[in-house]
Design an enzyme around this catalytic site. Structure first.
Site, PDB file in Angstrom:
ATOM      1  N   CYS A 148     -31.210   3.107  -9.712  1.00  0.00           N
ATOM      2  CA  CYS A 148     -30.282   1.497  -9.663  1.00  0.00           C
ATOM      3  C   CYS A 148     -30.692   1.035  -9.156  1.00  0.00           C
ATOM      4  CB  CYS A 148     -29.185   2.539  -9.316  1.00  0.00           C
ATOM      5  SG  CYS A 148     -27.896   1.366  -9.781  1.00  0.00           S
TER       6      CYS A 148
ATOM      7  N   ASP B  68     -28.326  -0.316  -7.376  1.00  0.00           N
ATOM      8  CA  ASP B  68     -26.875  -0.252  -6.372  1.00  0.00           C
ATOM      9  C   ASP B  68     -28.181  -0.708  -4.810  1.00  0.00           C
ATOM     10  OD1 ASP B  68     -24.510   1.269  -6.228  1.00  0.00           O
ATOM     11  OD2 ASP B  68     -25.493   1.526  -4.743  1.00  0.00           O
TER      12      ASP B  68
ATOM     13  N   ARG C   2     -26.467   0.496  -1.812  1.00  0.00           N
ATOM     14  CA  ARG C   2     -26.008   1.443  -1.351  1.00  0.00           C
ATOM     15  C   ARG C   2     -27.088   2.433  -1.157  1.00  0.00           C
ATOM     16  NH1 ARG C   2     -20.572   3.631  -3.873  1.00  0.00           N
ATOM     17  NH2 ARG C   2     -22.417   3.043  -5.371  1.00  0.00           N
TER      18      ARG C   2
ATOM     19  N   HIS D  63     -28.520   7.882  -9.179  1.00  0.00           N
ATOM     20  CA  HIS D  63     -27.551   8.112  -8.288  1.00  0.00           C
ATOM     21  C   HIS D  63     -26.115   8.784  -8.642  1.00  0.00           C
ATOM     22  CE1 HIS D  63     -25.330   4.070  -7.802  1.00  0.00           C
ATOM     23  NE2 HIS D  63     -26.134   4.096  -8.723  1.00  0.00           N
TER      24      HIS D  63
ATOM     25  N   CYS E  86     -22.342   6.018  -9.470  1.00  0.00           N
ATOM     26  CA  CYS E  86     -22.713   5.013  -9.784  1.00  0.00           C
ATOM     27  C   CYS E  86     -22.082   4.110 -10.883  1.00  0.00           C
ATOM     28  CB  CYS E  86     -24.669   5.541 -10.725  1.00  0.00           C
ATOM     29  SG  CYS E  86     -25.486   3.716 -11.552  1.00  0.00           S
TER      30      CYS E  86
HETATM   31 CO    CO Z   1     -25.887   2.622 -10.179  1.00  0.00          CO
END
Ligand code: CO
Length: 200
Positions: free
Chosen positions: A42, A44, A46, A98, A101
């Site tokens: 992903c 993301d 983080r 993760h 999400c």
């Molecule tokens: Co995500």
């Protein structure tokens, strides 16, 4: 503009430090790459793939999108897999989802529009398929993590079904596909125990 200026300054420092620790590393790497892993995760902010795995430039080919989806109609993702398998001859493809999400959460809420809605469409099918399982979760956060796990398994299967991977296995190429989940609350990356290494 401060944030942008900072990025450039930090990059200069990073490049200097790297060159100092390993003189000639950039010159050597400029000639070729031979990563052994394709990471599909992903996007993301983080879960920075290289940082959380302690890998160095050249170790992994990284491909990221919202909710780590492998869509067989997406030329961007398909070409990354094609390049990784046929040209770089990587040994492993890792699908990494993760916890917490945002893409998965949005798909569950069904409140997206336009491109994002279209992109997350495959997750709707997964929600319908596992309705009871998802409904048995006691709250939204738990449903998000449950759907993330289901999604990782589905994407491992999607990768295995691509023509590129099927052909590689037919040729006898060593190639394994794995499903991982990253816990944003603890920094822990876990195998989901899903591994596929051939057409069997
Ligand atoms: Co995500």
């Amino acid at each position: 503009m401060e944030a942008i200026k900072q990025l450039l300054e930090q990059n200069r420092k990073w490049a200097e430090d790297r060159e100092q620790q390993d003189p000639g590393c950039f010159a050597r790497q400029s000639k070729s790459q031979s990563p052994k892993i394709l990471w599909i995760g992903c996007c993301d902010s983080r879960m920075p793939a290289e940082q959380l795995t302690g890998t160095e430039p050249g170790d992994m080919l990284v491909y990221r999108n919202i909710a780590n989806l492998v869509n067989l109609n997406d030329p961007s993702c398909m070409s990354a897999i094609q390049f990784a398998v046929n040209v770089l001859q990587i040994d492993h493809i890792i699908i990494t989802g993760h916890t917490n999400c945002g893409g998965i959460s949005a798909a569950l809420k069904g409140n997206t529009t336009d491109d994002l809605h279209e992109w997350l469409e495959p997750l709707q099918g997964l929600c319908d398929q596992h309705k009871e399982e998802l409904n048995s979760c006691c709250n939204h956060d738990q449903r998000v993590d449950q759907l993330s796990a289901l999604n990782i398994k589905q994407q491992v299967l999607n990768v295995a079904e691509t023509d590129v991977v099927q052909q590689a296995w037919k040729r006898g190429q060593q190639l394994s596909i794995h499903g991982f989940i990253y816990d944003v609350a603890s920094g822990e990356l876990r195998s989901m125990g899903i591994h596929i290494s051939g057409t069997d």
